[in-house]
Scaffold this motif. Structure first.
Motif, mmCIF file in Angstrom:
data_model
loop_
_atom_site.group_PDB
_atom_site.id
_atom_site.type_symbol
_atom_site.label_atom_id
_atom_site.label_comp_id
_atom_site.label_asym_id
_atom_site.label_seq_id
_atom_site.Cartn_x
_atom_site.Cartn_y
_atom_site.Cartn_z
ATOM 1 N N ILE A 168 4.367 -1.893 3.576
ATOM 2 C CA ILE A 168 4.233 -3.190 4.522
ATOM 3 C C ILE A 168 5.030 -2.757 5.797
ATOM 4 O O ILE A 168 4.578 -3.179 6.833
ATOM 5 C CB ILE A 168 4.615 -4.296 3.546
ATOM 6 C CG1 ILE A 168 3.643 -4.821 2.439
ATOM 7 C CG2 ILE A 168 5.187 -5.511 4.776
ATOM 8 C CD1 ILE A 168 3.982 -5.685 1.758
ATOM 9 N N ASN A 169 6.353 -2.372 5.495
ATOM 10 C CA ASN A 169 7.070 -2.189 6.795
ATOM 11 C C ASN A 169 6.637 -0.859 7.589
ATOM 12 O O ASN A 169 6.617 -1.084 8.769
ATOM 13 C CB ASN A 169 8.638 -1.898 6.256
ATOM 14 C CG ASN A 169 9.345 -3.092 5.791
ATOM 15 O OD1 ASN A 169 8.948 -4.224 6.221
ATOM 16 N ND2 ASN A 169 10.127 -2.941 4.798
ATOM 17 N N HIS A 170 5.996 -0.013 6.880
ATOM 18 C CA HIS A 170 5.385 1.064 7.642
ATOM 19 C C HIS A 170 4.149 0.693 8.662
ATOM 20 O O HIS A 170 4.149 1.157 9.820
ATOM 21 C CB HIS A 170 4.901 2.118 6.575
ATOM 22 C CG HIS A 170 4.487 3.551 7.390
ATOM 23 N ND1 HIS A 170 3.138 3.669 7.728
ATOM 24 C CD2 HIS A 170 4.967 4.629 7.484
ATOM 25 C CE1 HIS A 170 3.089 4.902 8.107
ATOM 26 N NE2 HIS A 170 4.153 5.418 8.189
ATOM 27 N N GLY A 171 3.562 -0.331 8.022
ATOM 28 C CA GLY A 171 2.477 -0.812 8.574
ATOM 29 C C GLY A 171 2.943 -1.869 9.923
ATOM 30 O O GLY A 171 2.089 -1.768 10.749
ATOM 31 N N MET A 204 -0.570 8.947 8.001
ATOM 32 C CA MET A 204 -0.992 9.411 6.553
ATOM 33 C C MET A 204 -2.485 8.648 6.386
ATOM 34 O O MET A 204 -2.918 8.057 7.055
ATOM 35 C CB MET A 204 -0.021 8.691 5.653
ATOM 36 C CG MET A 204 -0.161 7.263 5.181
ATOM 37 S SD MET A 204 1.106 6.598 4.302
ATOM 38 C CE MET A 204 2.672 6.505 4.972
ATOM 39 N N ARG A 205 -3.031 9.231 5.294
ATOM 40 C CA ARG A 205 -4.240 8.892 4.996
ATOM 41 C C ARG A 205 -4.374 7.426 4.576
ATOM 42 O O ARG A 205 -3.403 7.004 4.056
ATOM 43 C CB ARG A 205 -4.829 9.854 3.838
ATOM 44 C CG ARG A 205 -5.000 11.378 4.495
ATOM 45 C CD ARG A 205 -5.556 12.475 3.552
ATOM 46 N NE ARG A 205 -6.682 11.989 2.736
ATOM 47 C CZ ARG A 205 -8.085 12.520 3.383
ATOM 48 N NH1 ARG A 205 -8.170 12.946 4.155
ATOM 49 N NH2 ARG A 205 -8.970 11.897 2.401
ATOM 50 N N PRO A 206 -5.499 6.780 4.108
ATOM 51 C CA PRO A 206 -5.661 5.572 3.781
ATOM 52 C C PRO A 206 -5.050 5.697 2.394
ATOM 53 O O PRO A 206 -5.191 6.446 1.626
ATOM 54 C CB PRO A 206 -7.127 5.216 3.831
ATOM 55 C CG PRO A 206 -7.692 5.976 4.873
ATOM 56 C CD PRO A 206 -6.864 7.259 4.999
ATOM 57 N N VAL A 207 -4.320 4.418 1.946
ATOM 58 C CA VAL A 207 -3.516 4.282 0.736
ATOM 59 C C VAL A 207 -4.557 3.701 -0.249
ATOM 60 O O VAL A 207 -4.835 2.732 -0.194
ATOM 61 C CB VAL A 207 -2.274 3.510 0.865
ATOM 62 C CG1 VAL A 207 -1.487 3.583 -0.292
ATOM 63 C CG2 VAL A 207 -1.411 4.210 2.202
ATOM 64 N N LEU A 208 -4.457 4.568 -1.434
ATOM 65 C CA LEU A 208 -4.977 4.002 -2.597
ATOM 66 C C LEU A 208 -4.197 3.776 -3.799
ATOM 67 O O LEU A 208 -3.224 4.181 -3.950
ATOM 68 C CB LEU A 208 -6.285 5.097 -2.831
ATOM 69 C CG LEU A 208 -7.345 5.586 -2.072
ATOM 70 C CD1 LEU A 208 -8.018 6.664 -2.475
ATOM 71 C CD2 LEU A 208 -8.095 4.303 -1.395
ATOM 72 N N ILE A 229 9.024 10.297 1.188
ATOM 73 C CA ILE A 229 7.550 10.762 1.194
ATOM 74 C C ILE A 229 6.622 10.066 2.063
ATOM 75 O O ILE A 229 5.586 10.944 2.435
ATOM 76 C CB ILE A 229 7.111 10.145 -0.226
ATOM 77 C CG1 ILE A 229 8.345 10.975 -1.386
ATOM 78 C CG2 ILE A 229 5.868 10.246 -0.810
ATOM 79 C CD1 ILE A 229 8.235 10.369 -2.872
ATOM 80 N N LEU A 230 6.879 8.910 2.607
ATOM 81 C CA LEU A 230 6.095 8.377 3.717
ATOM 82 C C LEU A 230 6.152 9.427 4.835
ATOM 83 O O LEU A 230 4.819 9.531 5.372
ATOM 84 C CB LEU A 230 6.292 6.820 4.158
ATOM 85 C CG LEU A 230 5.433 5.863 3.448
ATOM 86 C CD1 LEU A 230 5.949 5.831 1.392
ATOM 87 C CD2 LEU A 230 5.957 4.626 3.792
#
Length: 96
Positions: free
Chosen positions: A89-92, A1-5, A31-32
């Protein structure tokens, strides 16, 4: 995914808000995953994914009904924002 804003987090939270609390984590994960899929599509083909957009969370979230954005006085909304942040956080952790 693109950087999250900030707007990405808010959009996903708004997509979660209409759901019962027990359904929110699964929708957030969906969604992620859709944002990841769209980003891979953009990288591979150089064009937007037809259903999930440009790889941003905001674009993926907009595939669902979005509640009007409430204030942080709304505890349900606060829980939705926390759900999104924990998922990120978990995705990261999975990417590390």
């Amino acid at each position: 995914m693109r950087p999250v804003l900030h707007g990405d987090v808010i959009s996903v939270a708004r997509a979660l808000l209409p759901l019962r609390a027990g359904k929110r984590r699964a929708r957030c994960a969906q969604i992620l995953a859709q944002a990841d899929l769209a980003e891979a599509h953009v990288q591979r083909y150089g064009c937007l994914h037809r259903a999930y957009g440009n790889g941003s969370l905001m674009a993926a979230a907009r595939g669902y009904p979005l509640a009007d954005e409430p204030t942080f006085d709304d505890l349900g909304y606060c829980h939705c924002v926390v759900t999104v942040l924990l998922a990120l956080i978990n995705h990261g952790k999975g990417a590390a």
